[in-house]
Structures are given as structure tokens and as C-alpha cells.
Scaffold this motif. Structure first.
Motif, PDB file in Angstrom:
ATOM      1  N   GLU A 110       0.827  -1.208   0.000  1.00 10.40           N
ATOM      2  CA  GLU A 110       0.000   0.000   0.000  1.00 10.40           C
ATOM      3  C   GLU A 110       0.859   1.254   0.000  1.00 10.40           C
ATOM      4  O   GLU A 110       0.556   2.222  -0.708  1.00 10.40           O
ATOM      5  CB  GLU A 110      -0.931  -0.007   1.211  1.00 10.40           C
ATOM      6  CG  GLU A 110      -2.074  -0.997   1.106  1.00 10.40           C
ATOM      7  CD  GLU A 110      -2.903  -1.072   2.383  1.00 10.40           C
ATOM      8  OE1 GLU A 110      -2.551  -0.422   3.389  1.00 10.40           O
ATOM      9  OE2 GLU A 110      -3.908  -1.801   2.374  1.00 10.40           O
ATOM     10  N   GLU A 111       1.944   1.243   0.772  1.00 13.01           N
ATOM     11  CA  GLU A 111       2.863   2.392   0.769  1.00 13.01           C
ATOM     12  C   GLU A 111       3.484   2.573  -0.605  1.00 13.01           C
ATOM     13  O   GLU A 111       3.584   3.700  -1.105  1.00 13.01           O
ATOM     14  CB  GLU A 111       3.960   2.191   1.818  1.00 13.01           C
ATOM     15  CG  GLU A 111       3.492   2.334   3.240  1.00 13.01           C
ATOM     16  CD  GLU A 111       4.614   2.043   4.234  1.00 13.01           C
ATOM     17  OE1 GLU A 111       5.792   2.037   3.822  1.00 13.01           O
ATOM     18  OE2 GLU A 111       4.301   1.812   5.414  1.00 13.01           O
ATOM     19  N   GLU A 113       2.186   1.652  -3.407  1.00 16.58           N
ATOM     20  CA  GLU A 113       1.124   2.108  -4.302  1.00 16.58           C
ATOM     21  C   GLU A 113       0.908   3.617  -4.161  1.00 16.58           C
ATOM     22  O   GLU A 113       0.710   4.313  -5.154  1.00 16.58           O
ATOM     23  CB  GLU A 113      -0.167   1.344  -3.976  1.00 16.58           C
ATOM     24  CG  GLU A 113      -1.293   1.603  -4.936  1.00 16.58           C
ATOM     25  CD  GLU A 113      -2.509   0.757  -4.615  1.00 16.58           C
ATOM     26  OE1 GLU A 113      -3.612   1.198  -4.975  1.00 16.58           O
ATOM     27  OE2 GLU A 113      -2.354  -0.316  -4.007  1.00 16.58           O
ATOM     28  N   LYS A 114       0.956   4.092  -2.921  1.00 11.27           N
ATOM     29  CA  LYS A 114       0.825   5.542  -2.704  1.00 11.27           C
ATOM     30  C   LYS A 114       1.966   6.291  -3.375  1.00 11.27           C
ATOM     31  O   LYS A 114       1.760   7.339  -3.998  1.00 11.27           O
ATOM     32  CB  LYS A 114       0.805   5.848  -1.213  1.00 11.27           C
ATOM     33  CG  LYS A 114      -0.469   5.457  -0.515  1.00 11.27           C
ATOM     34  CD  LYS A 114      -0.396   5.754   0.970  1.00 11.27           C
ATOM     35  CE  LYS A 114      -1.618   5.254   1.709  1.00 11.27           C
ATOM     36  NZ  LYS A 114      -1.515   5.470   3.165  1.00 11.27           N
ATOM     37  N   LYS A 115       3.182   5.762  -3.259  1.00 12.69           N
ATOM     38  CA  LYS A 115       4.334   6.408  -3.895  1.00 12.69           C
ATOM     39  C   LYS A 115       4.186   6.411  -5.410  1.00 12.69           C
ATOM     40  O   LYS A 115       4.467   7.421  -6.074  1.00 12.69           O
ATOM     41  CB  LYS A 115       5.622   5.701  -3.492  1.00 12.69           C
ATOM     42  CG  LYS A 115       6.023   5.943  -2.055  1.00 12.69           C
ATOM     43  CD  LYS A 115       7.287   5.172  -1.704  1.00 12.69           C
ATOM     44  CE  LYS A 115       7.660   5.363  -0.243  1.00 12.69           C
ATOM     45  NZ  LYS A 115       8.851   4.588   0.128  1.00 12.69           N
ATOM     46  N   VAL A 116       3.728   5.283  -5.964  1.00 10.77           N
ATOM     47  CA  VAL A 116       3.525   5.197  -7.412  1.00 10.77           C
ATOM     48  C   VAL A 116       2.444   6.187  -7.838  1.00 10.77           C
ATOM     49  O   VAL A 116       2.592   6.875  -8.860  1.00 10.77           O
ATOM     50  CB  VAL A 116       3.167   3.749  -7.826  1.00 10.77           C
ATOM     51  CG1 VAL A 116       2.644   3.696  -9.251  1.00 10.77           C
ATOM     52  CG2 VAL A 116       4.366   2.842  -7.664  1.00 10.77           C
ATOM     53  N   ASN A 117       1.379   6.294  -7.067  1.00 17.62           N
ATOM     54  CA  ASN A 117       0.312   7.252  -7.400  1.00 17.62           C
ATOM     55  C   ASN A 117       0.831   8.678  -7.351  1.00 17.62           C
ATOM     56  O   ASN A 117       0.458   9.513  -8.175  1.00 17.62           O
ATOM     57  CB  ASN A 117      -0.868   7.079  -6.455  1.00 17.62           C
ATOM     58  CG  ASN A 117      -1.668   5.820  -6.741  1.00 17.62           C
ATOM     59  OD1 ASN A 117      -1.589   5.277  -7.841  1.00 17.62           O
ATOM     60  ND2 ASN A 117      -2.403   5.348  -5.751  1.00 17.62           N
ATOM     61  N   ARG A 118       1.681   8.961  -6.365  1.00 19.45           N
ATOM     62  CA  ARG A 118       2.252  10.303  -6.261  1.00 19.45           C
ATOM     63  C   ARG A 118       3.163  10.598  -7.455  1.00 19.45           C
ATOM     64  O   ARG A 118       3.106  11.675  -8.044  1.00 19.45           O
ATOM     65  CB  ARG A 118       3.039  10.424  -4.956  1.00 19.45           C
ATOM     66  CG  ARG A 118       3.026  11.828  -4.412  1.00 19.45           C
ATOM     67  CD  ARG A 118       3.612  11.944  -3.045  1.00 19.45           C
ATOM     68  NE  ARG A 118       5.058  11.983  -3.175  1.00 19.45           N
ATOM     69  CZ  ARG A 118       5.917  11.405  -2.355  1.00 19.45           C
ATOM     70  NH1 ARG A 118       5.490  10.758  -1.319  1.00 19.45           N
ATOM     71  NH2 ARG A 118       7.214  11.490  -2.565  1.00 19.45           N
ATOM     72  N   GLU A 120       2.945   9.136 -10.348  1.00 16.04           N
ATOM     73  CA  GLU A 120       2.046   9.204 -11.495  1.00 16.04           C
ATOM     74  C   GLU A 120       1.382  10.565 -11.592  1.00 16.04           C
ATOM     75  O   GLU A 120       1.188  11.106 -12.676  1.00 16.04           O
ATOM     76  CB  GLU A 120       0.987   8.108 -11.333  1.00 16.04           C
ATOM     77  CG  GLU A 120       0.315   7.683 -12.608  1.00 16.04           C
ATOM     78  CD  GLU A 120      -0.590   6.509 -12.346  1.00 16.04           C
ATOM     79  OE1 GLU A 120      -1.770   6.750 -11.975  1.00 16.04           O
ATOM     80  OE2 GLU A 120      -0.117   5.374 -12.475  1.00 16.04           O
ATOM     81  N   ALA A 121       1.020  11.120 -10.438  1.00 18.69           N
ATOM     82  CA  ALA A 121       0.398  12.444 -10.439  1.00 18.69           C
ATOM     83  C   ALA A 121       1.400  13.508 -10.862  1.00 18.69           C
ATOM     84  O   ALA A 121       1.025  14.525 -11.446  1.00 18.69           O
ATOM     85  CB  ALA A 121      -0.141  12.756  -9.052  1.00 18.69           C
TER      86      ALA A 121
END
Length: 150
Positions: A110-111, A113-118, A120-121
Motif C-alpha cells: 500500500e505504501e 502504491e501511494k508512492k507510485v500514485n504520487r 504518477e500524479a
């Protein structure tokens, strides 16, 4: 009047097993009393002794033998229950450790995934088809874009 002892939660099973095993002790006492009474009657009347003892002696031996077998079966049962409880406890403990490891891995994923989303953003495709990296504005700085503009 029989006094009841409270069952300790940590030792409740042992107390219950002892209470269930009381019938063996009471039966042994009853057979012993019967044996003593038979001896007293036979001492008082030798005619009764000649007629009763050839039949009663095997009965007493079989009764005490049966009680002995019941006692040892009860002991084996208690030992096997304790062994199986210990075995089950070890298996449960192993499953708990695996569950904790899986939970730690899920949290780590989950951590990530959050980094990847950040990330990606931060990578944004601009309107003209080129890709660029946007950084969030901080204290009046301008947004820097990398990439090709057509």
C-alpha cells in the motif's frame, strides 16, 4: 455438604477432568467397603465365608482391575487432550505469524502504491501530446515543465 472449589480459568480444564474422574475414586471406595464388610461377615460366620469367597474373590479382582484400566485410560485421555491442545496452539501460533507477515507485506505494498500514485500524479501529459514533469508550486515559485512543446 460438599464444598465446591472455583474453577480457575487458566486451569479450568484440569479441574473439570478431576471432577469427572471422581467416579473412579468413589467406586474404589465402595468396592473396598464391600470387601471389608464381606471380610467382617465371613469372620463372624465361617459358613458364609465358605460359600461367598470363592465367588467374591474374582469379582473383587475384576472390579479393581476394571477401575485400574479406567484410571489409566482417563490419564491417557488427559495426556492426549493436553498434547493436541499444545499441537493446535503451535499451529495457530504459526498461522498468526504468517498472518502478521502477510499484513506487513500488504502495508508495504500500500505504501508503494501511494508512492507510485504520487509519482504518477507528478508525471502529467500536457495538452499538446508531450509529456512533462510538474512539480507542485512552493512559495511563489513557477511551475517547471520538461518536455517538448509544439
Amino acid at each position: 455438604m460438599r464444598r465446591r472449589t472455583p474453577i480457575d480459568p487458566a486451569d479450568g480444564t484440569e479441574e473439570q477432568l478431576n471432577r469427572k474422574g471422581d467416579w473412579i475414586a468413589w467406586t474404589a471406595v465402595a468396592i473396598t467397603v464391600w470387601l471389608v464388610m464381606s471380610i467382617l461377615v465371613s469372620l463372624a460366620n465361617p459358613v458364609v465365608a465358605r460359600s461367598i469367597w470363592p465367588a467374591l474373590l474374582p469379582v473383587f479382582i475384576l472390579a479393581y482391575g476394571y477401575l485400574t484400566v479406567c484410571y489409566f485410560v482417563n490419564r491417557v485421555k488427559r495426556w492426549s487432550e493436553k498434547y493436541l491442545d499444545t499441537l493446535l496452539g503451535q499451529q495457530t501460533h504459526g498461522k498468526e505469524e504468517e498472518a502478521q507477515k502477510i499484513q506487513a507485506m500488504v502495508e508495504h505494498v500500500e505504501e508503494m502504491e501511494k508512492k507510485v500514485n504520487r509519482i504518477e500524479a507528478m508525471l502529467v501529459t500536457d495538452g499538446s501530446g508531450g509529456s512533462g514533469i510538474e512539480t507542485p508550486p512552493a512559495s511563489g515559485r513557477r511551475v517547471a515543465r520538461l518536455g517538448t512543446d509544439r
